[in-house]
Design a protein around this motif. Structure first.
Motif, PDB file in Angstrom:
ATOM      1  N   GLN A  84       0.844  -1.195   0.000  1.00  0.00           N
ATOM      2  CA  GLN A  84       0.000   0.000   0.000  1.00  0.00           C
ATOM      3  C   GLN A  84       0.877   1.241   0.000  1.00  0.00           C
ATOM      4  O   GLN A  84       1.833   1.318   0.751  1.00  0.00           O
ATOM      5  N   ARG A  85       0.494   2.214  -0.807  1.00  0.00           N
ATOM      6  CA  ARG A  85       1.318   3.415  -0.913  1.00  0.00           C
ATOM      7  C   ARG A  85       0.984   4.554   0.050  1.00  0.00           C
ATOM      8  O   ARG A  85       1.871   5.342   0.372  1.00  0.00           O
ATOM      9  N   PRO A  86      -0.287   4.733   0.446  1.00  0.00           N
ATOM     10  CA  PRO A  86      -0.614   5.968   1.177  1.00  0.00           C
ATOM     11  C   PRO A  86       0.255   6.233   2.403  1.00  0.00           C
ATOM     12  O   PRO A  86       0.540   7.387   2.719  1.00  0.00           O
ATOM     13  N   ALA A  87       0.697   5.201   3.087  1.00  0.00           N
ATOM     14  CA  ALA A  87       1.473   5.418   4.322  1.00  0.00           C
ATOM     15  C   ALA A  87       2.890   5.912   4.043  1.00  0.00           C
ATOM     16  O   ALA A  87       3.577   6.363   4.956  1.00  0.00           O
ATOM     17  N   LEU A  88       3.341   5.817   2.795  1.00  0.00           N
ATOM     18  CA  LEU A  88       4.747   6.144   2.502  1.00  0.00           C
ATOM     19  C   LEU A  88       5.098   7.570   2.911  1.00  0.00           C
ATOM     20  O   LEU A  88       6.183   7.831   3.396  1.00  0.00           O
ATOM     21  N   SER A  89       4.172   8.496   2.723  1.00  0.00           N
ATOM     22  CA  SER A  89       4.441   9.904   3.043  1.00  0.00           C
ATOM     23  C   SER A  89       4.092  10.238   4.486  1.00  0.00           C
ATOM     24  O   SER A  89       4.275  11.367   4.917  1.00  0.00           O
ATOM     25  N   LYS A  90       3.564   9.242   5.213  1.00  0.00           N
ATOM     26  CA  LYS A  90       3.102   9.518   6.576  1.00  0.00           C
ATOM     27  C   LYS A  90       3.721   8.530   7.568  1.00  0.00           C
ATOM     28  O   LYS A  90       4.880   8.693   7.953  1.00  0.00           O
ATOM     29  N   GLU A  91       2.970   7.501   7.930  1.00  0.00           N
ATOM     30  CA  GLU A  91       3.424   6.597   8.990  1.00  0.00           C
ATOM     31  C   GLU A  91       4.751   5.908   8.644  1.00  0.00           C
ATOM     32  O   GLU A  91       5.606   5.729   9.501  1.00  0.00           O
ATOM     33  N   PHE A  92       4.904   5.506   7.397  1.00  0.00           N
ATOM     34  CA  PHE A  92       6.140   4.800   7.026  1.00  0.00           C
ATOM     35  C   PHE A  92       7.346   5.724   7.122  1.00  0.00           C
ATOM     36  O   PHE A  92       8.384   5.362   7.670  1.00  0.00           O
ATOM     37  N   LEU A  93       7.187   6.947   6.620  1.00  0.00           N
ATOM     38  CA  LEU A  93       8.272   7.919   6.676  1.00  0.00           C
ATOM     39  C   LEU A  93       8.640   8.228   8.132  1.00  0.00           C
ATOM     40  O   LEU A  93       9.807   8.325   8.495  1.00  0.00           O
ATOM     41  N   GLN A  94       7.608   8.345   8.964  1.00  0.00           N
ATOM     42  CA  GLN A  94       7.845   8.681  10.373  1.00  0.00           C
ATOM     43  C   GLN A  94       8.291   7.482  11.200  1.00  0.00           C
ATOM     44  O   GLN A  94       8.621   7.612  12.373  1.00  0.00           O
ATOM     45  N   GLY A  95       8.250   6.318  10.591  1.00  0.00           N
ATOM     46  CA  GLY A  95       8.728   5.126  11.288  1.00  0.00           C
ATOM     47  C   GLY A  95       7.727   4.499  12.236  1.00  0.00           C
ATOM     48  O   GLY A  95       8.092   3.679  13.067  1.00  0.00           O
ATOM     49  N   THR A  96       6.444   4.863  12.106  1.00  0.00           N
ATOM     50  CA  THR A  96       5.458   4.264  13.018  1.00  0.00           C
ATOM     51  C   THR A  96       4.810   3.011  12.440  1.00  0.00           C
ATOM     52  O   THR A  96       4.103   2.315  13.132  1.00  0.00           O
ATOM     53  N   VAL A  97       5.027   2.727  11.159  1.00  0.00           N
ATOM     54  CA  VAL A  97       4.623   1.408  10.658  1.00  0.00           C
ATOM     55  C   VAL A  97       5.813   0.767   9.948  1.00  0.00           C
ATOM     56  O   VAL A  97       6.663   1.438   9.373  1.00  0.00           O
ATOM     57  N   GLU A  98       5.850  -0.564  10.015  1.00  0.00           N
ATOM     58  CA  GLU A  98       6.906  -1.331   9.366  1.00  0.00           C
ATOM     59  C   GLU A  98       6.491  -1.639   7.937  1.00  0.00           C
ATOM     60  O   GLU A  98       5.310  -1.692   7.620  1.00  0.00           O
ATOM     61  N   SER A  99       7.491  -1.853   7.087  1.00  0.00           N
ATOM     62  CA  SER A  99       7.157  -2.147   5.692  1.00  0.00           C
ATOM     63  C   SER A  99       6.305  -3.408   5.580  1.00  0.00           C
ATOM     64  O   SER A  99       5.445  -3.514   4.718  1.00  0.00           O
ATOM     65  N   GLU A 100       6.520  -4.366   6.499  1.00  0.00           N
ATOM     66  CA  GLU A 100       5.765  -5.624   6.413  1.00  0.00           C
ATOM     67  C   GLU A 100       4.253  -5.384   6.517  1.00  0.00           C
ATOM     68  O   GLU A 100       3.465  -6.063   5.876  1.00  0.00           O
ATOM     69  N   SER A 101       3.860  -4.406   7.310  1.00  0.00           N
ATOM     70  CA  SER A 101       2.422  -4.211   7.481  1.00  0.00           C
ATOM     71  C   SER A 101       1.798  -3.473   6.296  1.00  0.00           C
ATOM     72  O   SER A 101       0.591  -3.317   6.222  1.00  0.00           O
ATOM     73  N   LEU A 102       2.618  -3.042   5.338  1.00  0.00           N
ATOM     74  CA  LEU A 102       2.064  -2.427   4.127  1.00  0.00           C
ATOM     75  C   LEU A 102       1.787  -3.449   3.036  1.00  0.00           C
ATOM     76  O   LEU A 102       1.178  -3.133   2.013  1.00  0.00           O
ATOM     77  N   ILE A 103       2.257  -4.686   3.242  1.00  0.00           N
ATOM     78  CA  ILE A 103       2.064  -5.734   2.219  1.00  0.00           C
ATOM     79  C   ILE A 103       0.576  -6.076   2.105  1.00  0.00           C
ATOM     80  O   ILE A 103      -0.102  -6.304   3.097  1.00  0.00           O
TER      81      ILE A 103
END
Lengths: 441, 106
Positions: A62-81
Motif C-alpha cells: 500500500q502506498r498511502p502510508a509512505l508519506s506519513k506513517e512509514f516515513l515517520q517510522g510508526t509502521v513497518e514495511s511488512e504491514s504495508l504488504i
C-alpha cells in the motif's frame, strides 16, 4: 465473452522456475488497482491463471502510508504488504517482481506476448494495464543533485528516510497532497520545512477555495513555512570542495532568495504511464481512454486506476464527461468494474469517488467531486477543530471537503451513494447533524 | 500466537493466526478474509473494516477513541454496541478474539 472451462496453464521449466506458457490474464502493474483486479476476479469465480507483474522488487504494498506513517517510522514495511504469499499461491495468482515490460505484441482476439527489458516473455490470453502514473519531474538546474527526491514508491520513501537523519532543512516543492503530507511528517520529525507552491493556493485541483485557505492557515499555525506563488529557479550544491559537492545544499528562488536545503522533495503531480498503450495503438488522451466497462479502444484490453481516463462515474454527471482519478478508492472501485467486465458480467461503475489525506493532526476526507458547484455551505466548529465545506449544484449536494469531521463526511458520502440530498439551508446550522436532515429527493 | 476467529454474516467461521502488534484488520486483509475491505489501509478514514466483537472479548480491547466512534456512524451496516473498526484493534500475545463481519462494508 464468458467464463472458460478451468484452464490450468500448461507449463515449461525455465531454469529453476516453472512458468506458464500462456497466462489467462496478464496484469501489468502490481499496485493497488492490479492487486484489486486479481482479488476481485477470484471473488467472482474467474478461474484462469493470473499473472500479476510489477517492475519493483517488492511484494505489492500500500502506498498511502509512505508519506506519513512509514516515513515517520510508526509502521513497518511488512504491514504495508497487501496479501501474504500464501494467499497468492492459494488463489493461483503468480507474482512477478522486478520485470519492466517494454513492448507488447497483441492479436485481435486480445491474446499476445509481453516482452520485458530482461528478455523474459509473458504470453497471455487477456491483458490488463494497471500501470499507474509516474512523478512529474521538475526540470531545472541542479535537478539531478543527490538529495533532490520524489515520492511515488517504496524505494523513493526509503531514499527519503535515509537522508532525513542528516538534514536540518527541507524544501518541499508542490503544495498538493503528497507535498503537504510529507512536509507535515518531516516537520513532525523535527526538520525546518518550507513548502513552495507555484499557484495562488494549496491543493489547487482537489479542493475548493475555503478548504485551501483553511489548510494554509492551519499548516502555518503548526509551523510550516508555506510560500504561495513561488517557484524554484535552481538547486545548488556546496561551493566548498569536498565530498558533498554532488549533494543539494540550497534552493534558489525566482526572486533570488536562497533557502538552505539538504533535502528537496518534489511533489508536483503525476503523468499517467501510457507508453505501452500508445505502443499498442490504443486511444490515449490524458490516460488510456476506456469505456464504462474499463475496456480500452481495442475492445479487449482493460485499463484500470490512475492510468485510465474514464466516463465520469458520478451519478448525474454530464453525458460524455470524462475523468481520470488518482485515488485508492478509484483504483479499488474501477478494478471491480474491470473484474465484472472480464468475467462477462458487465456492471456499471456506481461508487462515489472519495479521497483522504492525513496531514499532521488534520484529517481531510473528501466525498464526491466538486466540479461545477454553484453554492457552498461552510460548517466550522472552531472550538472542536472541525471544518467542512459542502458543495451544491442546482440545489443538490455534489461533494464535501471535511477536516476532522467524519460525521459530516459519512453523511455526505452516504447521501450521494443513495441519491439523497442534504438541503443547503438546513445544513448551515453547524449544530445539526447532517444525517438527520438528509432527504429523499 | 494470537488468533482471530472471523464469522461472516452467513455464519461461516474462519480462524486466522496473527502476529502480536498487527491489527485485526491487517490480519484479515493479508489472509484475504472476505468481509473486510479496509480501503484506507488503517488510517481511520473509510469505515470499511467494521466488525462486531463478541461481548466477552470487548474488555480485552483498547477503549474507543472519538474519531473511531464518529467513523462508526458511517458504516454500511448500522453499528451496534459491540461495533469496532478492526484497524484500531491491535493483537497482543495469546489474545483470542471472536468477531463477526457485517453483510457488507460499502
Amino acid at each position: 465473452m464468458g467464463t472458460h472451462a478451468a484452464a490450468q496453464p500448461t507449463s515449461v521449466t525455465a531454469g529453476a522456475q516453472t512458468l506458464p506458457t500462456r497466462t489467462g490474464l496478464l496484469i501489468i502493474g502490481a499496485s493497488q488497482s492490479g492487486v484489486q483486479l486479481a482479488v476481485s476476479l477470484r471473488a467472482l469465480g474467474f478461474d484462469e491463471h493470473i499473472t500479476l507483474l510489477g517492475d519493483e522488487d517488492h511484494r505489492p504494498y500500500q502506498r498511502p502510508a509512505l508519506s506519513k506513517e512509514f516515513l515517520q517510522g510508526t509502521v513497518e514495511s511488512e504491514s504495508l504488504i497487501f496479501r501474504s504469499n500464501e494467499y497468492w499461491a492459494e488463489h493461483n495468482v503468480e507474482l512477478v517482481k522486478g520485470e519492466y515490460i517494454v513492448r507488447i505484441d497483441k492479436e485481435a482476439d486480445g491474446s499476445g506476448v509481453a516482452h520485458a527489458s530482461s528478455g523474459r516473455e509473458f504470453p497471455f490470453k487477456r491483458l490488463a494495464l494497471t500501470v499507474g502514473a509516474r512523478a512529474r519531474k521538475l526540470d531545472i538546474d541542479g535537478g539531478d543533485l543527490d538529495g533532490v527526491l520524489y515520492l511515488r514508491n517504496a524505494d523513493d520513501a526509503l531514499a527519503l528516510k535515509a537522508r532525513v537523519g542528516n538534514a536540518t532543512d527541507v524544501v518541499v516543492i508542490g503544495g498538493g497532497f503528497i507535498g503537504l503530507e510529507a512536509a507535515s511528517s518531516l516537520h513532525k520529525m523535527g526538520r525546518n520545512v518550507t513548502v513552495l507552491e507555484f499557484g495562488p493556493r494549496l491543493v489547487g485541483r482537489a479542493v475548493g477555495e475555503e478548504t485551501a485557505e483553511y489548510f494554509l492557515q492551519a499548516h502555518r499555525a503548526r509551523g510550516l513555512d508555506i510560500r504561495l506563488n513561488t517557484s524554484a529557479a535552481r538547486f545548488t550544491a556546496n561551493d566548498a570542495a569536498g565530498e558533498n559537492q554532488n549533494s543539494v545544499a540550497a534552493v534558489e528562488l525566482q526572486d533570488g532568495t536562497v533557502l538552505p536545503a539538504q533535502i528537496v522533495l518534489i511533489g508536483i503531480g503525476v503523468i499517467p504511464n501510457t507508453q505501452l498503450a500508445e505502443q499498442l495503438g490504443l486511444a490515449v488522451d490524458n490516460g488510456v481512454v476506456v469505456d464504462r466497462f474499463a475496456l480500452a479502444s481495442d475492445g479487449t484490453t482493460v485499463a484500470v486506476g490512475d492510468v485510465a481516463n474514464m466516463p465520469n462515474p458520478v451519478p448525474g454527471s454530464e453525458p460524455g464527461e470524462r475523468i481520470r482519478l488518482e485515488s485508492v478508492n478509484n483504483a479499488i472501485e474501477h478494478a471491480k468494474v474491470a473484474a465484472y467486465s472480464l468475467t462477462g458480467r458487465r456492471e456499471e461503475y456506481a461508487g462515489i469517488p472519495w479521497f483522504w489525506s492525513n496531514q499532521a493532526d488534520l484529517k481531510l476526507q473528501i466525498a464526491g467531486l466538486c466540479n461545477g458547484y454553484d453554492r457552498t455551505v461552510l460548517r466550522r466548529d472552531e472550538e472542536r477543530g472541525k471544518f467542512s465545506v459542502l458543495y451544491y449544484r442546482q440545489g443538490r449536494i455534489i461533494a464535501a471537503d471535511c477536516v476532522n469531521a467524519p460525521l459530516d463526511f459519512m453523511a455526505v458520502k452516504n447521501a450521494l451513494a443513495k441519491g439523497r440530498n442534504i438541503p443547503a439551508d438546513a445544513a448551515e446550522d453547524t449544530a445539526t447533524p447532517l444525517k438527520t436532515i438528509t432527504t429523499d429527493s | 500466537m494470537p488468533t482471530v476467529h472471523f464469522t461472516d454474516a452467513q455464519g461461516a467461521v474462519r480462524d486466522v493466526q496473527g502476529n502480536a502488534g498487527d491489527s485485526v484488520m491487517e490480519t484479515a486483509v493479508r489472509n484475504g478474509v472476505p468481509g473486510i475491505v479496509a480501503e484506507c489501509g488503517g488510517s481511520l478514514s473509510c469505515a470499511t473494516c467494521h466488525v462486531f466483537v463478541r461481548e466477552d472479548c470487548v474488555s480485552q480491547l483498547p477503549p474507543m477513541e472519538d474519531m473511531e466512534d464518529e467513523m462508526l456512524y458511517g458504516t454500511a451496516v448500522d453499528r451496534e454496541d459491540n461495533s469496532r473498526l478492526s484497524c484500531q484493534l491491535r493483537l497482543t500475545d495469546d489474545i483470542e478474539l471472536f468477531v463477526t463481519t457485517p453483510e457488507t462494508q460499502v
